[in-house]
Design a protein around this motif. Structure first.
Motif, short mmCIF file in Angstrom:
data_model
loop_
_atom_site.label_atom_id
_atom_site.label_comp_id
_atom_site.label_asym_id
_atom_site.label_seq_id
_atom_site.Cartn_x
_atom_site.Cartn_y
_atom_site.Cartn_z
N PRO A 1 -5.88 -66.98 -13.80
CA PRO A 1 -5.11 -68.23 -13.89
C PRO A 1 -3.97 -68.16 -14.91
CG PRO A 1 -7.32 -68.51 -14.81
CD PRO A 1 -7.29 -67.16 -14.16
N GLU A 2 -4.05 -67.22 -15.84
CA GLU A 2 -3.04 -67.18 -16.91
C GLU A 2 -1.74 -66.49 -16.49
OE1 GLU A 2 -5.88 -65.57 -16.75
OE2 GLU A 2 -5.62 -63.48 -17.37
N LYS A 3 -1.71 -65.84 -15.32
CA LYS A 3 -0.49 -65.11 -14.94
C LYS A 3 0.35 -65.90 -13.92
CE LYS A 3 -1.84 -60.49 -16.26
NZ LYS A 3 -1.76 -59.05 -15.99
N THR A 4 1.60 -65.45 -13.76
CA THR A 4 2.54 -66.08 -12.82
C THR A 4 2.71 -65.16 -11.61
OG1 THR A 4 3.72 -67.23 -14.57
CG2 THR A 4 4.97 -66.79 -12.55
N PHE A 5 2.66 -65.74 -10.42
CA PHE A 5 2.81 -64.94 -9.20
C PHE A 5 4.04 -65.41 -8.43
CE2 PHE A 5 -1.66 -65.02 -10.38
CZ PHE A 5 -1.87 -63.66 -10.55
N ILE A 6 4.76 -64.44 -7.91
CA ILE A 6 5.96 -64.75 -7.13
C ILE A 6 5.70 -64.27 -5.71
CG2 ILE A 6 8.45 -64.31 -6.91
CD1 ILE A 6 7.65 -63.44 -10.15
N ALA A 7 5.82 -65.18 -4.74
CA ALA A 7 5.53 -64.82 -3.35
C ALA A 7 6.63 -63.92 -2.81
CB ALA A 7 5.42 -66.09 -2.50
N GLY A 8 6.24 -62.85 -2.15
CA GLY A 8 7.21 -61.96 -1.51
C GLY A 8 7.98 -62.75 -0.47
N PRO A 9 9.31 -62.63 -0.44
CA PRO A 9 10.11 -63.41 0.52
C PRO A 9 10.38 -62.63 1.82
CG PRO A 9 11.54 -62.38 -1.07
CD PRO A 9 10.16 -61.86 -1.37
N THR A 10 10.66 -63.35 2.88
CA THR A 10 11.18 -62.74 4.11
C THR A 10 12.66 -63.10 4.18
OG1 THR A 10 10.83 -64.64 5.53
CG2 THR A 10 8.94 -63.19 5.21
N GLU A 11 13.31 -62.76 5.28
CA GLU A 11 14.73 -63.14 5.43
C GLU A 11 14.87 -64.65 5.61
OE1 GLU A 11 17.62 -61.06 5.53
OE2 GLU A 11 16.21 -59.61 4.70
N ASN A 12 13.80 -65.29 6.13
CA ASN A 12 13.93 -66.71 6.51
C ASN A 12 13.18 -67.66 5.61
OD1 ASN A 12 15.08 -65.62 8.86
ND2 ASN A 12 13.01 -65.30 9.67
N CYS A 13 12.29 -67.16 4.75
CA CYS A 13 11.40 -68.06 4.04
C CYS A 13 11.02 -67.46 2.68
CB CYS A 13 10.14 -68.26 4.88
SG CYS A 13 9.03 -69.46 4.15
N ALA A 14 10.71 -68.35 1.73
CA ALA A 14 10.35 -67.89 0.39
C ALA A 14 8.93 -67.35 0.32
CB ALA A 14 10.51 -69.04 -0.60
N CYS A 15 8.16 -67.52 1.38
CA CYS A 15 6.80 -66.94 1.40
C CYS A 15 6.45 -66.65 2.86
CB CYS A 15 5.80 -67.88 0.77
SG CYS A 15 5.58 -69.37 1.74
N ASN A 16 5.22 -66.34 3.14
CA ASN A 16 4.87 -65.93 4.49
C ASN A 16 3.44 -66.29 4.83
OD1 ASN A 16 5.29 -64.79 6.93
ND2 ASN A 16 5.46 -62.68 6.20
N ASP A 17 3.27 -67.05 5.88
CA ASP A 17 1.92 -67.43 6.34
C ASP A 17 1.57 -66.67 7.62
OD1 ASP A 17 1.55 -69.29 4.38
OD2 ASP A 17 1.98 -71.02 5.65
N CYS A 18 0.29 -66.33 7.78
CA CYS A 18 -0.18 -65.82 9.08
C CYS A 18 -0.63 -67.04 9.87
CB CYS A 18 -1.35 -64.85 8.87
SG CYS A 18 -2.26 -64.52 10.39
N ARG A 19 -0.02 -67.25 11.01
CA ARG A 19 -0.33 -68.48 11.77
C ARG A 19 -1.79 -68.50 12.24
NH1 ARG A 19 3.16 -65.87 15.46
NH2 ARG A 19 2.08 -65.06 17.29
N PHE A 20 -2.39 -67.33 12.40
CA PHE A 20 -3.79 -67.27 12.85
C PHE A 20 -4.73 -67.65 11.71
CE2 PHE A 20 -1.43 -63.99 15.29
CZ PHE A 20 -1.51 -64.59 16.54
N MET A 21 -4.49 -67.07 10.54
CA MET A 21 -5.34 -67.39 9.39
C MET A 21 -5.27 -68.88 9.05
SD MET A 21 -7.02 -64.95 7.81
CE MET A 21 -7.22 -63.17 7.96
N LYS A 22 -4.09 -69.46 9.28
CA LYS A 22 -3.88 -70.85 8.90
C LYS A 22 -4.40 -71.83 9.96
CE LYS A 22 -2.11 -70.03 4.88
NZ LYS A 22 -2.69 -68.86 4.24
#
Ligand code: 13P
Ligand code: SF4
Length: 323
Positions: free
Chosen positions: A261-282
């Motif tokens: 919890p003490e660290k900062t995480f930056i989501a890897g970006p794609t060309e279209n979005c600041a993060c990335n979801d798997c539509r199946f997992m979600k």
């Protein structure tokens, strides 16, 4: 590509459970169930899981589960694997349509045709495939043990690696082993690009990059560490850096925040979005988790003959992975 990177700062306090989460935990007790969840699940599901992990950890957790019911919060091939290794249990998947593009890219009949045309080839299947493909394989691997598994294949055997060409290419480079690669890929991981990653790296030059091997080679080459989702936890813990760029499905960040919890995480970006979801997992939601326990379905079932054949290469992996 003019969006700001998605930054997850240190977590100060955790929220109490919602009424729906409490209801699920009560139903879980009544049904004598255990909840296994993958690292890509939404945060509210991760919070109520008995076990949270990567595909390899989940396969071991499913095998050793003692509860009567395994509620599997992940995608279909993962729940199917749980049924294969622990057939006496009732295995539930909150949304039976939660598939996987990698699994879809390798239909069993196409694999059978290839194998008939190339007799004697040793087939190693990434666990992201159907039971029917597993049943036609000599050995299963996950992203967490793929290098070790390939190193165990007899040197004289020609290897076909299915279905992920990116993981396969990465393992081939790590091991120096020549392999034929099935032309499948994860639709979500191939959306990360080197250009988008370079841009975010310029903004956070002190942050190391950890990436999943399902990413393309151009992205993997920019990473400080390429590994399974479980190994990402260890990498982020061990690195002296306070900020880490995480190039995989966005649910992983919740697991990392829980563990570190003490660290900062930056989501890897794609060309279209600041993060990335798997539509199946979600596809899995708290409501569907509750309904699955309430209605005891959707349930994973399969023919016993198929289950027994699919179990052989999985058990081989579980055994070899321990040594
Ligand atoms: P892990 O086994 O690393 O959790 O990966 C599973 C997966 O589906 C990655 O997309
Ligand atoms: Fe399949 Fe990719 Fe989703 Fe993993 S992230 S379950 S490989 S589609």
């Amino acid at each position: 590509m003019d969006f700001e990177p998605r930054v997850y700062p240190p977590v100060r306090e955790s929220q109490p459970l919602s009424a729906l989460q409490e209801e699920i935990l009560e139903l879980k007790k009544q049904r004598n169930a255990v909840i296994l969840a993958h690292n890509y699940q939404i945060e509210p599901i991760q919070r109520i899981a008995d076990y949270l992990g990567d595909s390899l950890g989940l396969a071991y957790a499913a095998k050793s589960a003692e509860a009567e019911v395994i509620l599997f919060c992940g995608v279909h091939f993962m729940a199917e694997t749980a049924k294969i290794v622990n057939p006496g249990k009732t295995v539930l998947l909150p949304d039976e349509a939660a598939g996987c593009s990698l699994s879809d890219s390798c239909p069993a009949d196409k694999l059978a045709a290839w194998q008939e045309a190339h007799p004697g080839t040793y087939t190693v299947a990434y666990i992201n495939c159907s039971a029917a493909v597993k049943a036609r394989s000599d050995l299963i691997c996950t992203s967490g043990n793929a290098v070790r598994m390939i190193e165990k294949v007899p040197a004289e055997r020609e290897i076909l690696f299915v279905p992920d060409q990116n993981l396969g290419a990465w393992v081939a480079r790590q091991t120096g082993r020549k392999m034929r690669l099935w032309p499948g890929s994860c639709y979500a991981h191939v959306m990360f690009t080197a250009r988008a990653l370079e841009k975010v790296r310029r903004q956070f030059p002190d942050a190391p990059v950890v990436a999943h091997p399902e990413c393309t080679e151009a992205v993997r080459d920019l990473a400080d560490e390429v590994c399974s989702t479980e190994r990402m936890v260890a990498f982020c813990k061990d690195t002296p850096s306070e900020r880490i760029i995480v190039v995989t499905e966005s649910g992983m960040i919740h697991r990392l925040q829980k563990e570190i919890p003490e660290k900062t995480f930056i989501a890897g970006p794609t060309e279209n979005c600041a993060c990335n979801d798997c539509r199946f997992m979600k596809m899995n939601t708290l409501e569907k988790v509750r309904n699955a326990l309430r209605d005891m379905g959707p349930e994973i079932t399969m023919e016993e003959d198929l289950r027994r054949r699919a179990a052989v290469p999985i058990e081989r992996m579980l055994e070899w992975s321990r040594s």
